[in-house]
Design an enzyme around this catalytic site. Structure first.
Site, PDB file in Angstrom:
ATOM      1  N   GLU A 187       0.863  -1.174   0.000  1.00 40.12           N
ATOM      2  CA  GLU A 187       0.000   0.000   0.000  1.00 40.12           C
ATOM      3  C   GLU A 187       0.901   1.225   0.000  1.00 40.12           C
ATOM      4  OE1 GLU A 187      -0.199  -2.116   2.822  1.00 40.12           O
ATOM      5  OE2 GLU A 187      -1.862  -3.371   2.143  1.00 40.12           O
ATOM      6  N   GLU A 202     -11.621  27.142   6.309  1.00 43.62           N
ATOM      7  CA  GLU A 202     -12.742  26.601   7.079  1.00 43.62           C
ATOM      8  C   GLU A 202     -12.365  25.363   7.886  1.00 43.62           C
ATOM      9  OE1 GLU A 202     -16.290  25.711   4.926  1.00 43.62           O
ATOM     10  OE2 GLU A 202     -16.547  27.778   4.274  1.00 43.62           O
ATOM     11  N   GLU A 223       1.907  29.821   2.559  1.00 48.03           N
ATOM     12  CA  GLU A 223       1.437  29.177   3.792  1.00 48.03           C
ATOM     13  C   GLU A 223       1.830  29.940   5.052  1.00 48.03           C
ATOM     14  OE1 GLU A 223      -0.560  26.617   4.475  1.00 48.03           O
ATOM     15  OE2 GLU A 223      -0.889  26.011   2.398  1.00 48.03           O
ATOM     16  N   ALA A 239       3.400  24.904   7.374  1.00 48.89           N
ATOM     17  CA  ALA A 239       3.650  23.979   6.264  1.00 48.89           C
ATOM     18  C   ALA A 239       2.388  23.860   5.428  1.00 48.89           C
ATOM     19  CB  ALA A 239       4.056  22.610   6.800  1.00 48.89           C
ATOM     20  N   GLY A 255       8.147   4.282   4.319  1.00 49.24           N
ATOM     21  CA  GLY A 255       7.615   2.928   4.438  1.00 49.24           C
ATOM     22  C   GLY A 255       6.229   2.783   3.838  1.00 49.24           C
ATOM     23  N   GLU A 306       5.638  10.968  -0.054  1.00 49.65           N
ATOM     24  CA  GLU A 306       5.663  12.401   0.249  1.00 49.65           C
ATOM     25  C   GLU A 306       7.066  12.891   0.598  1.00 49.65           C
ATOM     26  OE1 GLU A 306       3.587  15.778   3.114  1.00 49.65           O
ATOM     27  OE2 GLU A 306       3.084  13.678   3.431  1.00 49.65           O
TER      28      GLU A 306
END
Length: 187
Positions: A40, A142, A94, A78, A117, A121
């Site tokens: 996955e 929001e 940001e 971030a 793992g 990202e």
């Protein structure tokens, strides 16, 4: 990011999901060493983070509610890199949106995988200095619950050692920024 690229062999695609911020794949793969199995993977466009440092030597952090942990954690500003942005554009936007500060001097600190793992990202880390407090407070999205927090580097380290919840990307980025912080110049 440069690394040895040895793609696995896709034996069978089992499942895909594409959401607002990330995707998720489940595949049966054969790795370069011949091992086979189901993997996955969270697919993410990457994130940008800055360690903001005020002229007075304070770090600008946010205490943000995170639904996954059902509580507030301390983080550096971030955000997810949008398709139309590069990481530097993302973090400059940001920091203003989350904290109400604008950085005038920027330094790249590096980049790293957040959780290799199970995710692809990459976090792009920056040091933001010569901060200016903007005249109007930030307008939160929001779905955000954010409080701006100022701390000296020593206060942040004490908070981490005393068990305050701080996310891994912030701790890692702080460690990259630490050589550029003058601990003797601050209270």
């Amino acid at each position: 990011m440069t690394f040895g690229h040895e793609p696995p062999e896709l034996i069978r695609h089992r499942f895909s999901y594409s959401g607002r911020k990330f995707g998720f794949d489940v595949n049966t793969l054969r790795l370069p060493n011949g091992a086979e199995g189901d993997w996955e993977c969270i697919r993410h466009p990457g994130g940008a983070l800055c360690v903001p440092l005020t002229p007075e030597g304070e770090l600008v952090l946010v205490r943000q509610y995170r639904f996954a942990v059902q509580g507030r954690i301390l983080e550096f500003p971030a955000g997810t890199v949008e398709h139309s942005e590069n990481p530097e554009q993302t973090i400059k936007r940001e920091i203003e949106e989350e904290t109400g500060y604008r950085g005038h001097t920027w330094q790249k600190l590096g980049q790293f995988f957040l959780a290799p793992g199970y995710s692809d990202e990459i976090i792009y880390a920056f040091l933001a200095k010569d901060l200016e407090k903007l005249p109007t407070p930030p307008q939160q999205d929001e779905d955000e619950d954010i409080e701006t927090v100022l701390m000296t580097p020593r206060e942040l380290e004490a908070a981490i050692l005393n068990g305050e919840q701080v996310d891994a990307k912030s701790i890692s980025s702080y460690m990259l920024a630490r050589p550029f912080l003058n601990f003797n110049a601050y209270r």
